[in-house]
Design a protein around this motif. Sequence first.
Motif, PDB file in Angstrom:
ATOM      1  N   GLU A 100       8.245  -3.257   2.964  1.00  0.00           N
ATOM      2  CA  GLU A 100       8.130  -3.591   1.546  1.00  0.00           C
ATOM      3  C   GLU A 100       8.911  -2.592   0.708  1.00  0.00           C
ATOM      4  O   GLU A 100       9.259  -1.509   1.172  1.00  0.00           O
ATOM      5  CB  GLU A 100       6.669  -3.608   1.096  1.00  0.00           C
ATOM      6  CG  GLU A 100       6.005  -2.248   1.113  1.00  0.00           C
ATOM      7  CD  GLU A 100       4.572  -2.244   0.583  1.00  0.00           C
ATOM      8  OE1 GLU A 100       3.880  -3.264   0.669  1.00  0.00           O
ATOM      9  OE2 GLU A 100       4.156  -1.183   0.084  1.00  0.00           O
ATOM     10  N   TYR A 136       3.052   5.670   6.874  1.00  0.00           N
ATOM     11  CA  TYR A 136       4.323   5.030   6.523  1.00  0.00           C
ATOM     12  C   TYR A 136       5.479   5.676   7.259  1.00  0.00           C
ATOM     13  O   TYR A 136       5.423   6.827   7.670  1.00  0.00           O
ATOM     14  CB  TYR A 136       4.565   5.025   5.007  1.00  0.00           C
ATOM     15  CG  TYR A 136       5.052   6.312   4.394  1.00  0.00           C
ATOM     16  CD1 TYR A 136       6.362   6.752   4.577  1.00  0.00           C
ATOM     17  CD2 TYR A 136       4.219   7.090   3.597  1.00  0.00           C
ATOM     18  CE1 TYR A 136       6.818   7.929   3.999  1.00  0.00           C
ATOM     19  CE2 TYR A 136       4.677   8.261   3.006  1.00  0.00           C
ATOM     20  CZ  TYR A 136       5.977   8.676   3.217  1.00  0.00           C
ATOM     21  OH  TYR A 136       6.426   9.840   2.651  1.00  0.00           O
ATOM     22  N   LYS A 159       2.189   8.796  -5.780  1.00  0.00           N
ATOM     23  CA  LYS A 159       1.113   9.149  -4.848  1.00  0.00           C
ATOM     24  C   LYS A 159       1.612   9.986  -3.671  1.00  0.00           C
ATOM     25  O   LYS A 159       0.980  10.961  -3.277  1.00  0.00           O
ATOM     26  CB  LYS A 159       0.446   7.868  -4.316  1.00  0.00           C
ATOM     27  CG  LYS A 159      -0.592   8.097  -3.249  1.00  0.00           C
ATOM     28  CD  LYS A 159      -1.177   6.786  -2.747  1.00  0.00           C
ATOM     29  CE  LYS A 159      -2.169   7.016  -1.620  1.00  0.00           C
ATOM     30  NZ  LYS A 159      -2.704   5.751  -1.100  1.00  0.00           N
ATOM     31  N   TYR A 160       2.760   9.603  -3.113  1.00  0.00           N
ATOM     32  CA  TYR A 160       3.299  10.292  -1.939  1.00  0.00           C
ATOM     33  C   TYR A 160       4.382  11.314  -2.303  1.00  0.00           C
ATOM     34  O   TYR A 160       5.000  11.886  -1.417  1.00  0.00           O
ATOM     35  CB  TYR A 160       3.848   9.272  -0.938  1.00  0.00           C
ATOM     36  CG  TYR A 160       2.773   8.410  -0.329  1.00  0.00           C
ATOM     37  CD1 TYR A 160       1.965   8.883   0.697  1.00  0.00           C
ATOM     38  CD2 TYR A 160       2.547   7.110  -0.786  1.00  0.00           C
ATOM     39  CE1 TYR A 160       0.971   8.103   1.260  1.00  0.00           C
ATOM     40  CE2 TYR A 160       1.559   6.309  -0.230  1.00  0.00           C
ATOM     41  CZ  TYR A 160       0.777   6.807   0.789  1.00  0.00           C
ATOM     42  OH  TYR A 160      -0.191   6.031   1.344  1.00  0.00           O
ATOM     43  N   ASP A 208       3.106   4.328  -5.717  1.00  0.00           N
ATOM     44  CA  ASP A 208       3.195   5.050  -4.447  1.00  0.00           C
ATOM     45  C   ASP A 208       4.290   6.102  -4.456  1.00  0.00           C
ATOM     46  O   ASP A 208       4.214   7.082  -3.716  1.00  0.00           O
ATOM     47  CB  ASP A 208       3.402   4.073  -3.288  1.00  0.00           C
ATOM     48  CG  ASP A 208       2.124   3.331  -2.936  1.00  0.00           C
ATOM     49  OD1 ASP A 208       1.033   3.807  -3.300  1.00  0.00           O
ATOM     50  OD2 ASP A 208       2.216   2.266  -2.290  1.00  0.00           O
ATOM     51  N   VAL A 242       8.811   0.128  -2.146  1.00  0.00           N
ATOM     52  CA  VAL A 242       7.768   1.083  -2.496  1.00  0.00           C
ATOM     53  C   VAL A 242       7.325   0.829  -3.942  1.00  0.00           C
ATOM     54  O   VAL A 242       8.134   0.926  -4.858  1.00  0.00           O
ATOM     55  CB  VAL A 242       8.266   2.537  -2.363  1.00  0.00           C
ATOM     56  CG1 VAL A 242       7.157   3.509  -2.716  1.00  0.00           C
ATOM     57  CG2 VAL A 242       8.813   2.800  -0.964  1.00  0.00           C
ATOM     58  N   ILE A 250       5.009   0.288   6.132  1.00  0.00           N
ATOM     59  CA  ILE A 250       3.725   0.936   5.845  1.00  0.00           C
ATOM     60  C   ILE A 250       2.559   0.152   6.433  1.00  0.00           C
ATOM     61  O   ILE A 250       2.578  -1.080   6.481  1.00  0.00           O
ATOM     62  CB  ILE A 250       3.539   1.123   4.318  1.00  0.00           C
ATOM     63  CG1 ILE A 250       2.264   1.932   4.016  1.00  0.00           C
ATOM     64  CG2 ILE A 250       3.589  -0.206   3.583  1.00  0.00           C
ATOM     65  CD1 ILE A 250       2.181   2.460   2.598  1.00  0.00           C
ATOM     66  N   ASP A 251       1.570   0.876   6.891  1.00  0.00           N
ATOM     67  CA  ASP A 251       0.269   0.320   7.266  1.00  0.00           C
ATOM     68  C   ASP A 251      -0.705   0.901   6.243  1.00  0.00           C
ATOM     69  O   ASP A 251      -1.121   2.055   6.338  1.00  0.00           O
ATOM     70  CB  ASP A 251      -0.104   0.744   8.684  1.00  0.00           C
ATOM     71  CG  ASP A 251      -1.438   0.191   9.152  1.00  0.00           C
ATOM     72  OD1 ASP A 251      -2.343  -0.017   8.306  1.00  0.00           O
ATOM     73  OD2 ASP A 251      -1.597  -0.015  10.365  1.00  0.00           O
ATOM     74  N   ARG A 252      -1.030   0.123   5.245  1.00  0.00           N
ATOM     75  CA  ARG A 252      -1.870   0.620   4.144  1.00  0.00           C
ATOM     76  C   ARG A 252      -3.293   0.942   4.596  1.00  0.00           C
ATOM     77  O   ARG A 252      -3.900   1.887   4.096  1.00  0.00           O
ATOM     78  CB  ARG A 252      -1.892  -0.385   2.994  1.00  0.00           C
ATOM     79  CG  ARG A 252      -0.561  -0.430   2.290  1.00  0.00           C
ATOM     80  CD  ARG A 252      -0.649  -1.121   0.950  1.00  0.00           C
ATOM     81  NE  ARG A 252       0.637  -1.041   0.296  1.00  0.00           N
ATOM     82  CZ  ARG A 252       1.090   0.022  -0.346  1.00  0.00           C
ATOM     83  NH1 ARG A 252       0.362   1.094  -0.452  1.00  0.00           N
ATOM     84  NH2 ARG A 252       2.289   0.012  -0.901  1.00  0.00           N
ATOM     85  N   ASP A 253      -3.833   0.173   5.525  1.00  0.00           N
ATOM     86  CA  ASP A 253      -5.203   0.432   5.976  1.00  0.00           C
ATOM     87  C   ASP A 253      -5.338   1.799   6.634  1.00  0.00           C
ATOM     88  O   ASP A 253      -6.352   2.468   6.483  1.00  0.00           O
ATOM     89  CB  ASP A 253      -5.663  -0.650   6.952  1.00  0.00           C
ATOM     90  CG  ASP A 253      -5.911  -1.984   6.267  1.00  0.00           C
ATOM     91  OD1 ASP A 253      -6.044  -2.010   5.022  1.00  0.00           O
ATOM     92  OD2 ASP A 253      -5.962  -3.015   6.972  1.00  0.00           O
ATOM     93  N   ASP A 290      -3.017   4.238   6.178  1.00  0.00           N
ATOM     94  CA  ASP A 290      -2.282   5.200   5.353  1.00  0.00           C
ATOM     95  C   ASP A 290      -1.195   5.908   6.169  1.00  0.00           C
ATOM     96  O   ASP A 290      -1.098   7.134   6.196  1.00  0.00           O
ATOM     97  CB  ASP A 290      -3.235   6.208   4.713  1.00  0.00           C
ATOM     98  CG  ASP A 290      -2.612   6.913   3.512  1.00  0.00           C
ATOM     99  OD1 ASP A 290      -1.718   6.329   2.869  1.00  0.00           O
ATOM    100  OD2 ASP A 290      -3.026   8.050   3.219  1.00  0.00           O
TER     101      ASP A 290
END
Length: 152
Positions: free
Chosen positions: A6, A44, A15-16, A12, A8, A37-40, A42
Motif C-alpha cells: 500500500e 513493515y 507514527k513511524y 503513518d 503509506v 505492511i502487516d498492520r495486525d 505491526d
Amino acid sequence: MPFVNEFVPAEDVEKYDLKAIDDNVFVGRTRARDWTIDRDRDIYLRNIASGGGAEPELRNRTEWTFFWNSDLIYLRLDLISGGEDAGNVGWSHWKLVWLNGNNGLPPHLKDKKAQILVDLEDALLVYRSFGIYSREWSGYRVTLEVDRSCVI
C-alpha cells in the motif's frame, strides 16, 4: 490481516518517523511512499534505496527498513534473479547481505532470528517484484538466501 502492499498513509509517516529515516539515507535519497505492511502484527518492509549503474551487481543492491517487534532493522537485500515461469507464476531470488550494517540483530532479538527471517520472506512474497507497482501473477514464489558473511 496478512501483509499487503500500500501507499503509506500520512499518519503513518509521522507514527513511524519515516522522514527521519529518509533523511538518513544518503545514497539515492529515498522518497519511497509505499511499503509492505502487516498492520495486525505491526510489521513493515520498506525499500529505502536502490543501486544504480549498468552493472547488475550494483543495480540489484537494495536497502530496506524492516520494522519488527517495535525494532527498526536496516537490511541490504540483493536481487539475484527474478522472472516468470509458465502459467504466469512469478518468482524472485533475494540474498540477505547484511542487517544493521554488519552488526546483525540487537542482542534482545537474537533468539528471534528464525521468526524474523520467516516474516521477512513472507513480506517479500507479498512485495513480489516491485511492491504496490508489481504486476499480477497467478502465483508467486520467493527464495531468501542468507549470505554466508551476513551477521544475524
